[in-house]
Design a protein around this motif. Sequence first.
Motif, PDB file in Angstrom:
ATOM      1  N   TYR A   1     -52.748 -36.074  60.994  1.00 32.72           N
ATOM      2  CA  TYR A   1     -52.978 -37.427  60.848  1.00 32.72           C
ATOM      3  C   TYR A   1     -52.253 -38.036  59.645  1.00 32.72           C
ATOM      4  O   TYR A   1     -52.400 -37.461  58.623  1.00 32.72           O
TER       5      TYR A   1
ATOM      6  N   ASP B   1     -52.154 -41.852  57.462  1.00 36.37           N
ATOM      7  CA  ASP B   1     -52.761 -43.293  57.105  1.00 36.37           C
ATOM      8  C   ASP B   1     -52.112 -43.750  55.824  1.00 36.37           C
ATOM      9  O   ASP B   1     -52.516 -43.123  54.638  1.00 36.37           O
TER      10      ASP B   1
ATOM     11  N   SER C   1     -46.865 -48.792  54.668  1.00 34.68           N
ATOM     12  CA  SER C   1     -45.197 -48.615  54.898  1.00 34.68           C
ATOM     13  C   SER C   1     -44.701 -49.286  53.871  1.00 34.68           C
ATOM     14  O   SER C   1     -44.914 -50.392  53.207  1.00 34.68           O
TER      15      SER C   1
ATOM     16  N   THR D   1     -50.377 -48.353  58.267  1.00 33.76           N
ATOM     17  CA  THR D   1     -49.627 -47.530  59.440  1.00 33.76           C
ATOM     18  C   THR D   1     -50.573 -46.547  59.550  1.00 33.76           C
ATOM     19  O   THR D   1     -50.918 -45.806  58.389  1.00 33.76           O
ATOM     20  N   GLN D   2     -51.014 -46.155  60.581  1.00 36.86           N
ATOM     21  CA  GLN D   2     -51.665 -45.184  61.287  1.00 36.86           C
ATOM     22  C   GLN D   2     -50.930 -44.255  62.030  1.00 36.86           C
ATOM     23  O   GLN D   2     -50.395 -45.048  63.267  1.00 36.86           O
ATOM     24  N   GLY D   3     -51.251 -43.110  62.350  1.00 41.99           N
ATOM     25  CA  GLY D   3     -50.340 -42.269  63.453  1.00 41.99           C
ATOM     26  C   GLY D   3     -50.583 -40.745  63.371  1.00 41.99           C
ATOM     27  O   GLY D   3     -51.201 -40.101  62.304  1.00 41.99           O
TER      28      GLY D   3
ATOM     29  N   TRP E   1     -43.438 -38.566  66.156  1.00 41.96           N
ATOM     30  CA  TRP E   1     -44.713 -39.632  65.626  1.00 41.96           C
ATOM     31  C   TRP E   1     -45.223 -40.401  66.854  1.00 41.96           C
ATOM     32  O   TRP E   1     -44.576 -40.944  67.673  1.00 41.96           O
TER      33      TRP E   1
ATOM     34  N   ARG F   1     -48.331 -43.082  67.972  1.00 41.88           N
ATOM     35  CA  ARG F   1     -49.285 -44.263  67.484  1.00 41.88           C
ATOM     36  C   ARG F   1     -50.739 -43.617  67.925  1.00 41.88           C
ATOM     37  O   ARG F   1     -50.694 -42.897  68.945  1.00 41.88           O
ATOM     38  N   PRO F   2     -52.094 -44.049  67.031  1.00 43.93           N
ATOM     39  CA  PRO F   2     -53.218 -43.548  67.775  1.00 43.93           C
ATOM     40  C   PRO F   2     -53.401 -43.908  69.289  1.00 43.93           C
ATOM     41  O   PRO F   2     -54.117 -43.225  69.983  1.00 43.93           O
ATOM     42  N   GLU F   3     -52.995 -45.037  69.630  1.00 41.00           N
ATOM     43  CA  GLU F   3     -53.124 -45.552  70.866  1.00 41.00           C
ATOM     44  C   GLU F   3     -52.373 -45.026  72.237  1.00 41.00           C
ATOM     45  O   GLU F   3     -52.654 -44.968  73.069  1.00 41.00           O
ATOM     46  N   ASN F   4     -51.312 -44.295  71.776  1.00 39.59           N
ATOM     47  CA  ASN F   4     -50.636 -43.495  72.388  1.00 39.59           C
ATOM     48  C   ASN F   4     -50.993 -42.003  72.752  1.00 39.59           C
ATOM     49  O   ASN F   4     -50.408 -41.169  73.681  1.00 39.59           O
TER      50      ASN F   4
ATOM     51  N   ASN G   1     -39.079 -44.479  71.793  1.00 38.90           N
ATOM     52  CA  ASN G   1     -40.152 -44.034  70.890  1.00 38.90           C
ATOM     53  C   ASN G   1     -41.383 -43.428  72.013  1.00 38.90           C
ATOM     54  O   ASN G   1     -41.035 -43.904  73.197  1.00 38.90           O
TER      55      ASN G   1
END
Length: 88
Positions: A13, A15, A18, A25-27, A54, A56-59, A80
């Motif tokens: 994880y 956080d 950028s 940025t989070q991911g 990479w 993203r949290p929503e993915n 991506n």
Amino acid sequence: MAKETFKVIGIEYKDYVSKRTGKPTQGYNLYTTQVFGTDEKPAKLVGDCCFSFWIRPENMPEKELKVGEKVSFSYNKFGNVETVERAD
């Protein structure tokens, strides 16, 4: 052509702010090795192919991924990762 399948070997994880955009940025860095079928492994490959994606949290899948699970990816028009799906 079948979807490429990968085995999760690490999940990190992140956080941070950028440097490029100055925005938070989070991911996740998803570390994987590629899973080959019986006739798919490149003839000159010794060992495993390793990749870092990479995400993203929503993915990420709703149910938490675990090390050792097999996954496949769908990509957007920019290349991506758009979705992470568990593979059988």
